[in-house]
Design a protein around this motif. Structure first.
Motif: not given
Length: 273
Positions: A92-112
């Motif tokens: 393996i010569d190259i590794l590209v890490n390309n995953v992600g997802r954005s969920e809305p929320g601040c610390p008070a409103t985002m569930s654990e």
């Protein structure tokens, strides 16, 4: 320049929903570009069907691509992906890490539960891929790793997404620290930091952040946030990733390239003097 002839590229998140669309996802664009430059692509993706869309595009152009269904939050699934790549190519010569997802929320409103899922998908995935791939690269005495972060990890970009922001910031420091550890081992690690991009994922994000329709206004607002007055696209990110994985970047490690049309250099509306 920027050739990857014969190099084995392991990439996550390369799926593309629509093979006919002109709006590309970042992972799909990276996979196609790297294959065009001579790389042998081996991809892991949550959806096998969407990964096949990218595989078919690459093979139609004469490139090499294999894909597997992969859960990047599972060490066993990631190891299966890495082992399959090694069985096929022996390195393996190259590794590209390309995953992600954005969920809305601040610390008070985002569930654990949402917080934990953000950490698992956005950050733990990078750790797991590096955990299984870096020993291979160290044994080879060479390798290049690029992770895709976000300017949300550098500044507030107009919507509450504390889990996404925190994990994308952590990716940058993870890559920087690991780059120093592996600098003498022939392995380079860098980060591409996209700004506001026009991708299929962006359009899907409208459903999570915009209420009562308004998708057109949301996209218009994103364009207006950028000093260049337009969003970038997946190819802007892919070109930066290609450079960092190429021999032309052989003396670059522990760094980030921000691809954002100037937004992180901008403090807001200019003063009228």
């Amino acid at each position: 320049m920027l050739r990857l002839d014969g190099r084995v590229v392991l990439i996550t998140g390369l799926g593309q929903q629509d093979g006919k669309s002109n709006v590309w996802g970042i992972g799909a664009a990276i996979a196609v570009l790297f294959a065009r430059q001579g790389g042998k692509v081996f991809g892991g993706n949550r959806s096998f069907a969407s990964a096949m869309v990218t595989k078919n595009r690459i093979e139609k152009e004469g490139g090499v691509c294999d894909v597997m269904e992969t859960d990047v939050t599972s060490s066993a699934s990631v190891k299966t992906l890495v082992d399959a790549c090694m069985k096929k190519h022996g390195r393996i010569d190259i590794l590209v890490n390309n995953v992600g997802r954005s969920e809305p929320g601040c610390p008070a409103t985002m569930s654990e539960e949402v917080w934990d899922s953000q950490v698992e998908l956005n950050l733990k995935s990078v750790y797991l891929l590096c955990h299984h791939v870096l020993p291979i690269m160290e044994a080879q005495g060479s390798g290049a790793v690029v992770s895709i972060a976000s300017i949300a990890g550098m500044r507030y970009i107009g919507k509450p997404q504390v889990g996404y922001s925190a994990t994308k910031a952590a990716i940058m420091q993870f890559m920087k620290a690991t780059a120093v550890i592996y600098a003498e081992k022939g392995v380079r690690l860098n980060t591409v930091v996209p700004g506001l991009m026009d991708t299929p994922y962006t359009k899907g994000m409208v459903a999570r952040y915009v209420k009562d329709g308004g998708s057109e206004e949301f996209m218009k607002m994103r364009n207006q946030q950028v000093p260049m007055a337009r969003m970038g696209d997946a190819w802007d990110v892919a070109n930066a990733a290609l450079f960092l994985c190429s021999d032309e970047a052989k003396y670059i490690t522990g760094q980030k390239i921000v691809v954002d049309g100037g937004i992180t250099s901008f403090t807001g509306k200019p003063l009228k003097l």
